[in-house]
Design a protein around this motif. Structure first.
Motif, mmCIF file in Angstrom:
data_model
loop_
_atom_site.group_PDB
_atom_site.id
_atom_site.type_symbol
_atom_site.label_atom_id
_atom_site.label_comp_id
_atom_site.label_asym_id
_atom_site.label_seq_id
_atom_site.Cartn_x
_atom_site.Cartn_y
_atom_site.Cartn_z
ATOM 1 N N GLY A 220 -11.926 -17.453 16.242
ATOM 2 C CA GLY A 220 -12.053 -18.333 17.657
ATOM 3 C C GLY A 220 -10.950 -17.672 18.504
ATOM 4 O O GLY A 220 -9.625 -17.371 17.555
ATOM 5 N N ASP A 225 -6.642 -24.569 20.150
ATOM 6 C CA ASP A 225 -7.861 -25.437 20.306
ATOM 7 C C ASP A 225 -8.382 -26.159 19.067
ATOM 8 O O ASP A 225 -9.360 -26.729 18.685
ATOM 9 C CB ASP A 225 -8.909 -24.427 20.688
ATOM 10 C CG ASP A 225 -8.905 -24.283 22.051
ATOM 11 O OD1 ASP A 225 -8.925 -24.669 22.939
ATOM 12 O OD2 ASP A 225 -9.525 -22.814 22.289
ATOM 13 N N GLY A 244 -10.110 -14.042 13.601
ATOM 14 C CA GLY A 244 -10.517 -14.233 15.447
ATOM 15 C C GLY A 244 -8.738 -13.743 16.080
ATOM 16 O O GLY A 244 -7.891 -13.372 15.168
ATOM 17 N N GLY A 245 -9.161 -14.007 17.538
ATOM 18 C CA GLY A 245 -7.401 -14.161 18.083
ATOM 19 C C GLY A 245 -6.479 -14.929 17.157
ATOM 20 O O GLY A 245 -5.360 -14.354 16.870
ATOM 21 N N PRO A 343 -15.587 -17.209 15.649
ATOM 22 C CA PRO A 343 -16.108 -16.197 15.119
ATOM 23 C C PRO A 343 -14.602 -15.231 14.833
ATOM 24 O O PRO A 343 -13.712 -15.963 14.670
ATOM 25 C CB PRO A 343 -16.599 -15.254 16.539
ATOM 26 C CG PRO A 343 -15.938 -16.343 17.228
ATOM 27 C CD PRO A 343 -16.339 -17.126 17.573
ATOM 28 N N MET A 344 -14.777 -14.025 14.336
ATOM 29 C CA MET A 344 -13.606 -13.111 13.619
ATOM 30 C C MET A 344 -13.486 -12.448 14.442
ATOM 31 O O MET A 344 -12.131 -11.836 13.750
ATOM 32 C CB MET A 344 -14.269 -13.052 11.802
ATOM 33 C CG MET A 344 -14.940 -14.025 11.007
ATOM 34 S SD MET A 344 -13.461 -14.505 10.099
ATOM 35 C CE MET A 344 -13.509 -15.623 11.007
ATOM 36 N N GLY A 345 -13.746 -12.595 14.919
ATOM 37 C CA GLY A 345 -13.845 -11.225 16.014
ATOM 38 C C GLY A 345 -14.463 -11.361 17.319
ATOM 39 O O GLY A 345 -15.314 -12.298 17.919
ATOM 40 N N VAL A 346 -14.401 -10.237 18.399
ATOM 41 C CA VAL A 346 -14.956 -10.211 19.935
ATOM 42 C C VAL A 346 -16.532 -10.316 19.366
ATOM 43 O O VAL A 346 -17.002 -8.599 19.903
ATOM 44 C CB VAL A 346 -14.145 -9.201 21.106
ATOM 45 C CG1 VAL A 346 -14.861 -9.544 22.450
ATOM 46 C CG2 VAL A 346 -12.913 -9.952 21.177
ATOM 47 N N PHE A 347 -17.321 -11.015 19.209
ATOM 48 C CA PHE A 347 -18.534 -10.209 18.046
ATOM 49 C C PHE A 347 -19.355 -9.892 19.501
ATOM 50 O O PHE A 347 -20.996 -9.687 19.119
ATOM 51 C CB PHE A 347 -18.944 -11.923 17.087
ATOM 52 C CG PHE A 347 -19.846 -12.873 18.463
ATOM 53 C CD1 PHE A 347 -18.800 -13.413 19.157
ATOM 54 C CD2 PHE A 347 -20.625 -13.380 18.136
ATOM 55 C CE1 PHE A 347 -19.396 -14.399 19.475
ATOM 56 C CE2 PHE A 347 -21.099 -14.169 18.602
ATOM 57 C CZ PHE A 347 -20.411 -14.957 19.505
ATOM 58 N N GLU A 348 -19.522 -10.981 20.754
ATOM 59 C CA GLU A 348 -19.811 -10.110 22.654
ATOM 60 C C GLU A 348 -20.198 -8.320 22.358
ATOM 61 O O GLU A 348 -21.091 -8.425 22.793
ATOM 62 C CB GLU A 348 -19.564 -10.824 23.062
ATOM 63 C CG GLU A 348 -19.050 -12.474 23.306
ATOM 64 C CD GLU A 348 -17.978 -12.907 22.460
ATOM 65 O OE1 GLU A 348 -17.225 -12.359 21.725
ATOM 66 O OE2 GLU A 348 -17.918 -14.562 22.764
ATOM 67 N N ASP A 379 -20.433 -20.489 19.191
ATOM 68 C CA ASP A 379 -20.495 -19.150 18.947
ATOM 69 C C ASP A 379 -20.525 -18.500 17.987
ATOM 70 O O ASP A 379 -21.494 -18.107 17.442
ATOM 71 C CB ASP A 379 -18.992 -18.291 18.969
ATOM 72 C CG ASP A 379 -18.495 -18.399 21.014
ATOM 73 O OD1 ASP A 379 -19.396 -18.060 21.390
ATOM 74 O OD2 ASP A 379 -17.285 -18.791 21.241
HETATM 75 P P1 AMP Z 1 -13.071 -20.325 20.107
HETATM 76 O O1 AMP Z 1 -14.374 -20.571 21.857
HETATM 77 O O2 AMP Z 1 -11.869 -20.148 20.413
HETATM 78 O O3 AMP Z 1 -14.163 -20.268 19.320
HETATM 79 O O4 AMP Z 1 -13.252 -18.535 20.847
HETATM 80 C C1 AMP Z 1 -14.636 -17.720 20.706
HETATM 81 C C2 AMP Z 1 -14.351 -16.781 21.471
HETATM 82 O O5 AMP Z 1 -12.767 -15.514 20.717
HETATM 83 C C3 AMP Z 1 -15.524 -15.321 21.394
HETATM 84 O O6 AMP Z 1 -15.484 -15.825 22.804
HETATM 85 C C4 AMP Z 1 -14.832 -14.131 21.093
HETATM 86 O O7 AMP Z 1 -15.028 -12.872 21.784
HETATM 87 C C5 AMP Z 1 -13.204 -14.793 21.329
HETATM 88 N N1 AMP Z 1 -12.234 -13.566 20.114
HETATM 89 C C6 AMP Z 1 -12.445 -13.129 19.133
HETATM 90 N N2 AMP Z 1 -11.546 -13.120 18.477
HETATM 91 C C7 AMP Z 1 -10.610 -11.824 19.031
HETATM 92 C C8 AMP Z 1 -9.572 -11.328 19.457
HETATM 93 N N3 AMP Z 1 -9.130 -11.089 18.302
HETATM 94 N N4 AMP Z 1 -9.328 -11.548 20.835
HETATM 95 C C9 AMP Z 1 -9.646 -12.323 21.778
HETATM 96 N N5 AMP Z 1 -11.156 -12.762 21.507
HETATM 97 C C10 AMP Z 1 -10.975 -12.922 20.639
#
Ligand code: AMP
Length: 420
Positions: A220, A225, A244-245, A343-348, A379
């Motif tokens: 995420g 969070d 993720g981010g 998620p591990m990345g911006v999977f959208e 997610d």
């Molecule tokens: P959360 O609601 O905290 O679980 O975050 C989910 C969101 O994190 C999703 O919409 C993803 O697109 C975003 N996300 C995941 N990996 C990354 C990243 N490396 N950089 C920016 N956003 C991210």
């Protein structure tokens, strides 16, 4: 504590808090995903099969304490009828004379659906009708007034029925009238529905009876969070996988180069603290070693691969890359208990979805080898569904916020009201 399995509903009117907060088509108001309605089916069926009657209550959206056509539960009647196979009677209100009469005259086998509980500010106990720019004094007085009128609201809801069932896991972390306050009117006649029971069983299994190795995968956008859940899990897991981010807050905290990647500058200390605590507790932390970078936060951005701690200037990491996928998958596939949130990345965006899909697949592979896997959070659930793996993992939670809070070790008001 009463259980729904053992309780005999014959001749009883059961008021059931369900989570019918379903997505609707904005133009036609048709239900676009009936998962939550289907989730309540076993509970409603049991009540009816025993020879009882069901009074269903729910919220839909955020009407902020006043009736609003677009949030009316009347829109979902066709979907409920279809799922239940019973013609539901709609009360048009959750208070008032009609609701009283309909619930008083309900017969065994019948189902009455009350109107959106949140059409009344008493449901959430929030003073929504204060006018513009209320002073602190007015806010305080407004809150006290709602709390006072909330008692009559709860009392009337309770008067409709002989027993109370809470099956709305998605709102179990809210101390609302229908989730936390109503139970006291039904001392020995209040219980969880099958859905909440299943959620609790899955979460308790992971928290209290985890077989080892136990791996938690946290992804995420932000560390902030997830900090409470990570701290609680550090006492329980063998492996903590970060993705993720939030990866980049950890990387930067350790002196890495992160380019334009998302980062919480005020959480660097916290990230180091987590790493230190993990070390002290013997938890192995896995942070991505390589990433798919983008030159813009855009589905069509140019991409390049780099080490996560050597992100080129002007680029941002938006997914984990192959080396990390390999490493994470191997840890996951050797685990006996797995918890995944985020998620591990911006999977959208398709270009940055591979990491998340690969992790979902690794969890399914581990489950096939006998691991218990629990997936929670909007997610991660979306990613599991997108990859058609929902039936290849052990349990997919229906409550994002409620699950997170439970896993943080918090007592959920809707659970406590019944469990005591
Ligand atoms: P959360 O609601 O905290 O679980 O975050 C989910 C969101 O994190 C999703 O919409 C993803 O697109 C975003 N996300 C995941 N990996 C990354 C990243 N490396 N950089 C920016 N956003 C991210």
């Amino acid at each position: 504590m009463q259980t729904i399995e053992k309780y005999n509903f014959k001749g009883k009117r059961a008021i059931i808090r369900v989570d019918f907060n379903v997505p609707l088509n904005k133009q036609t108001f048709e239900v676009t995903d009936d998962t939550r309605i289907r989730g309540a089916l076993p509970t409603i069926k049991k009540v009816l099969a025993d020879g009882g009657s069901a009074i269903l209550m729910s919220h839909l959206g955020r009407p902020d304490g006043k009736p609003q056509e677009k949030f009316s539960l009347k829109h979902i009647i066709p979907a409920v009828n279809k799922v239940l196979g019973v013609e539901v009677k709609f009360a048009g209100d959750c208070m008032g004379e009609t609701a009283k009469q309909m619930t008083a005259s309900i017969k065994p086998g019948e189902v009455v659906l009350l109107e959106n509980l949140r059409f009344y500010e008493e449901e959430e106990g929030k003073p929504y009708h204060l006018g513009e720019n209320p002073t602190e004094e007015e806010k305080k007085a407004g809150k006290a007034k709602v709390k006072e009128s909330q008692k009559a609201f709860v009392k009337q809801l309770a008067s409709y029925a002989d027993c109370y069932v809470n099956d709305a896991f998605g709102t179990a972390h809210r101390a609302h009238a229908s989730t936390a306050l109503i139970a006291e009117y039904f001392k020995n006649d209040s219980m969880f529905g099958f859905l909440i029971e299943a959620e609790l069983k899955a979460m308790d299994k992971v928290l209290n009876e985890a077989q080892r190795p136990f791996t938690a995968i946290m992804g995420g956008a932000k560390v902030s969070d997830k900090i409470l859940i990570i701290e609680n899990l550090l006492n329980r897991v063998d492996n903590l996988i970060i993705g993720g981010g939030m990866t980049y807050t950890f990387i930067k905290a350790q002196g890495g180069k992160i380019g334009n990647s998302i980062c919480e500058a005020d959480k660097l200390e916290l990230a180091l603290e987590i790493l230190n605590k993990a070390k002290a507790k013997g938890v192995k932390v896995y942070i991505p070693v390589d990433a798919v970078n983008a030159d813009a936060f855009d589905a069509n951005a140019n991409t390049c691969i780099s080490k996560t701690n050597e992100t080129p200037d002007g680029w941002m990491g938006l997914d984990i890359a192959d080396e990390t996928i390999k490493q994470f998958s191997s840890v996951i596939e050797n685990s006996k208990t797995i918890l995944w949130n985020g998620p591990m990345g911006v999977f959208e965006m398709e270009k940055f979805a591979k990491g998340t899909s690969s992790i979902a697949q690794a969890i399914a592979n581990a489950t096939a080898k006998g691991a218990f896997s629990l997936i929670g959070g909007g997610d991660s659930v979306a990613a599991i569904n997108k990859n058609k793996l929902a039936d290849k993992v052990s349990y997919v939670s229906t409550g994002g916020g409620a699950m997170l809070e439970y896993m943080e070790g918090k007592e959920l008001p809707g659970i406590k009201a019944i469990r005591g």
